[in-house]
Enzyme design. Sequence first.
Site, PDB file in Angstrom:
ATOM      1  CB  CYS A 242      -1.525   6.920   1.588  1.00  0.00           C
ATOM      2  SG  CYS A 242      -2.888   5.880   2.140  1.00  0.00           S
TER       3      CYS A 242
ATOM      4  CD  GLU B 200      -3.020  -0.931   2.280  1.00  0.00           C
ATOM      5  OE1 GLU B 200      -2.911   0.016   3.087  1.00  0.00           O
ATOM      6  OE2 GLU B 200      -3.939  -1.754   2.334  1.00  0.00           O
TER       7      GLU B 200
END
Length: 465
Positions: free
Chosen positions: A245, A211
């Site tokens: 993110c 990720e």
Amino acid sequence: MSPAAEAFARLRAGDARRRTEFTVQKRRAVLKRLASEIRAREAEIMAALAADLGKPAVEVRISEIIPILSEIRHTSRHLKAWAGVRRVRPTLSMIGTRATIRPEPKGTVLILAPWNYPLCLALGPLVSAIAAGNAAVVKPSELAPATSALVAKIVAACLPEDLVAVVEGGVETATALLAQPFDHIFFTGSPAVGKVVMAAAAKTLASVTLELGGKSPVILGPDADLKKAARMVAWGKFQNAGQTCIAPDHVFVPRAQEAGFTKALRAEIARMYGARPQASRSFARLIGAKHFERVRGMVTEAVGHGATLITGGEAEAASRYLAPTVLTHVPADAALMREEIFGPVLPVIAYDDLGAVLAGIEAGEKPLALYVFARDRKLIARICAATTSGAVGVNVTLAHFLHLNLPFGGIGQSGLGAAHGRWGFQAFSHEKPVLENRFAVLDPLMPPYGKLSARLARLVQALVG
């Protein structure tokens, strides 16, 4: 033996036993204990995240505690179905066989957690790993030391030591862990470090979930509701001081709406954080001095090369405070436009040609998220079709992370694999096919080949196309 090697060896020793003894019922019981421990330590969690990131208590609850508890609840509810043996229908050439898929744990796995959501992104993947029947080593980020220590404390208090180990430390510890032959590695962090993790995994052929991140763009259509778009963008961008993110990285807005949108943004920032965000109890801080100087330097460089500061820009190094900042006319070669910002700074870019915007996005690295604000369904469909990203949010930001019936993950530079809900379970599972011969007609296809074999082969070929 190093702490990394010792933790791996201790957990690896139980792999065979767990495959037969770590039942769905036992996994649920472990997850229930974890949920209880998290609830019991809410005050400690809030204090740790305040120390590491200056996170407001409400934001801790929303972005750290609730996602983990939701993951546990959702996973426990569906685990029996996910972990069950699934029968699949035979294809034409396999008539006479019985086929099943049996999910089994990969074994002993490694979770490398980041500093920006140091509780959620350490324990969230752990929920999936346990649900799938694995043992796990968790390495929290050393850049969030208070939360790292608390993760270790939580795990030690409620989880068996032969099931989960927390190994704290810096780069040397991460390197030592990556040298162990884990069966799966789950990493959340930057693309640069993701490449290091993937290279280490290749040495033992471990599977990986990465990720990562990237520059997640926002596109406003000509018919966007500017007030609602500004509110969603401000929330998504400035939560956790932009250290998310999937935060909006920059905004493309039709030139005719640029002034209206930036005005609406200023109003939303004032509504959320007041006239002095530094005094607000709702605004977090940057993680450390190095990151603070990096983001502040990007703003200084952009303004020095002609960018217009719409709001914000104030900074205080001692408290790692950087105000919610909006800029326009940022040069295309500025660091703000080349690098993932990961801070409370939002470039707004006016456009005349949507096609050029879409072509530019496609020419760059694939982002983890892309956000569209528009009412025109054809325009929304066009943007979705013309771009590639980990996910798309339409008239919303961030919220897809919380939707447990959706996979969460990136593509290309923004990540590999998916997590959350069923996809998290699958990431840590091997789906083992089992084929049983009942009355399949296979003997005539075996050597020595004669006329019957040839006729049967031609018949099967004709049937399958």
